[in-house]
Design a protein around this motif. Structure first.
Motif, PDB file in Angstrom:
ATOM      1  N   ARG A 148      -2.086  -1.740   5.698  1.00 13.81           N
ATOM      2  CA  ARG A 148      -3.071  -0.828   5.116  1.00 13.81           C
ATOM      3  C   ARG A 148      -3.352   0.365   6.035  1.00 13.81           C
ATOM      4  O   ARG A 148      -3.457   1.500   5.580  1.00 13.81           O
ATOM      5  CB  ARG A 148      -4.359  -1.595   4.823  1.00 13.81           C
TER       6      ARG A 148
ATOM      7  N   TYR B 292      -5.417   9.886  -0.252  1.00 14.45           N
ATOM      8  CA  TYR B 292      -5.706   8.776  -1.152  1.00 14.45           C
ATOM      9  C   TYR B 292      -4.947   7.540  -0.690  1.00 14.45           C
ATOM     10  O   TYR B 292      -3.773   7.634  -0.327  1.00 14.45           O
ATOM     11  CB  TYR B 292      -5.279   9.127  -2.576  1.00 14.45           C
TER      12      TYR B 292
ATOM     13  N   LYS C 185      -2.869   4.293   5.172  1.00 14.50           N
ATOM     14  CA  LYS C 185      -4.009   5.222   5.270  1.00 14.50           C
ATOM     15  C   LYS C 185      -3.630   6.398   6.169  1.00 14.50           C
ATOM     16  O   LYS C 185      -3.924   7.548   5.842  1.00 14.50           O
ATOM     17  CB  LYS C 185      -5.244   4.506   5.808  1.00 14.50           C
TER      18      LYS C 185
ATOM     19  N   TYR D  56       0.833  -1.206   0.000  1.00 14.44           N
ATOM     20  CA  TYR D  56       0.000   0.000   0.000  1.00 14.44           C
ATOM     21  C   TYR D  56       0.868   1.257   0.000  1.00 14.44           C
ATOM     22  O   TYR D  56       2.002   1.245   0.469  1.00 14.44           O
ATOM     23  CB  TYR D  56      -0.878   0.045   1.254  1.00 14.44           C
TER      24      TYR D  56
ATOM     25  N   SER E  44      -1.559   8.850   4.436  1.00 14.33           N
ATOM     26  CA  SER E  44      -2.294   9.647   3.451  1.00 14.33           C
ATOM     27  C   SER E  44      -2.770  10.972   4.041  1.00 14.33           C
ATOM     28  O   SER E  44      -3.115  11.891   3.308  1.00 14.33           O
ATOM     29  CB  SER E  44      -3.497   8.857   2.898  1.00 14.33           C
TER      30      SER E  44
ATOM     31  N   ILE F  41      -7.653   2.862  -4.268  1.00 12.68           N
ATOM     32  CA  ILE F  41      -8.684   2.024  -3.658  1.00 12.68           C
ATOM     33  C   ILE F  41      -9.599   2.807  -2.725  1.00 12.68           C
ATOM     34  O   ILE F  41     -10.690   2.341  -2.417  1.00 12.68           O
ATOM     35  CB  ILE F  41      -8.090   0.800  -2.920  1.00 12.68           C
ATOM     36  N   GLU F  42      -9.167   4.015  -2.309  1.00 12.84           N
ATOM     37  CA  GLU F  42     -10.006   4.767  -1.381  1.00 12.84           C
ATOM     38  C   GLU F  42      -9.542   6.213  -1.279  1.00 12.84           C
ATOM     39  O   GLU F  42      -8.346   6.480  -1.230  1.00 12.84           O
ATOM     40  CB  GLU F  42      -9.914   4.107   0.005  1.00 12.84           C
ATOM     41  N   GLN F  43     -10.507   7.131  -1.265  1.00 11.00           N
ATOM     42  CA  GLN F  43     -10.210   8.503  -0.859  1.00 11.00           C
ATOM     43  C   GLN F  43     -10.395   8.510   0.649  1.00 11.00           C
ATOM     44  O   GLN F  43     -11.378   7.982   1.165  1.00 11.00           O
ATOM     45  CB  GLN F  43     -11.143   9.492  -1.538  1.00 11.00           C
ATOM     46  N   THR F  44      -9.443   9.096   1.370  1.00 12.55           N
ATOM     47  CA  THR F  44      -9.450   8.988   2.822  1.00 12.55           C
ATOM     48  C   THR F  44      -9.789  10.316   3.495  1.00 12.55           C
ATOM     49  O   THR F  44      -9.444  11.387   2.988  1.00 12.55           O
ATOM     50  CB  THR F  44      -8.080   8.512   3.335  1.00 12.55           C
TER      51      THR F  44
ATOM     52  N   TYR G 290      -3.712   3.780  -1.948  1.00 12.28           N
ATOM     53  CA  TYR G 290      -3.444   3.011  -3.161  1.00 12.28           C
ATOM     54  C   TYR G 290      -2.929   1.620  -2.825  1.00 12.28           C
ATOM     55  O   TYR G 290      -2.328   1.414  -1.777  1.00 12.28           O
ATOM     56  CB  TYR G 290      -2.348   3.701  -3.990  1.00 12.28           C
TER      57      TYR G 290
END
Length: 135
Positions: free
Chosen positions: A31, A61, A35, A11, A38, A99-102, A63
């Motif tokens: 992960r 973000y 995060k 990640y 980020s 995979i996600e906006q945080t 990834y």
């Protein structure tokens, strides 16, 4: 390192939208740590149970690394807090998939009391925080 499982998911957390990761960038197989990164924290803590808390506030973000990673592609980050090898530096450009906006949640945010306690314990041990060492 032969005793490390490079096949697990890698990640990267960033404050920018990316499709590729530059040489020398930081990646992790944790992960929650990615995060947290980020959000651009200057302080980060991980409990024995794996809970990650930090003082970052920036949305970001998360990834996954889309390329396969082998021993020649990464090196453990040289910082002394990385003895468990949770953070690695890349040796080549890598493809990323968003995979996600945080956004920071209250559960992951360090309180002022927790920050003061962290600093007190570090001072007792004669240590500096990573952020203080980088200044």
């Amino acid at each position: 390192m032969q005793d490390f499982d490079y096949t697990l998911t890698w990640y990267h957390g960033s404050q920018q939208e990316l499709t590729k990761l530059r040489v020398g960038s930081s990646i992790t197989q944790n992960r929650n740590v990615a995060k947290a990164f980020s959000h651009r924290p200057s302080l980060l803590t991980q409990s024995g149970g794996g809970t990650v808390k930090h003082n970052g506030v920036t949305p970001g973000y998360l990834y996954i690394v889309a390329d396969e990673i082998g021993p020649e592609d990464v090196d453990p980050h040289p910082h002394p807090v990385n003895v468990t090898r949770w953070e690695w530096l890349t040796n080549r450009e890598l493809k990323l998939e968003l995979i996600e906006q945080t956004v920071v949640t209250d559960e992951e945010r360090l309180t002022d009391q927790e920050i003061a306690e962290m600093k007190r314990k570090q001072e007792e041990r004669g240590e500096q925080t990573f952020a203080e060492e980088c200044v």
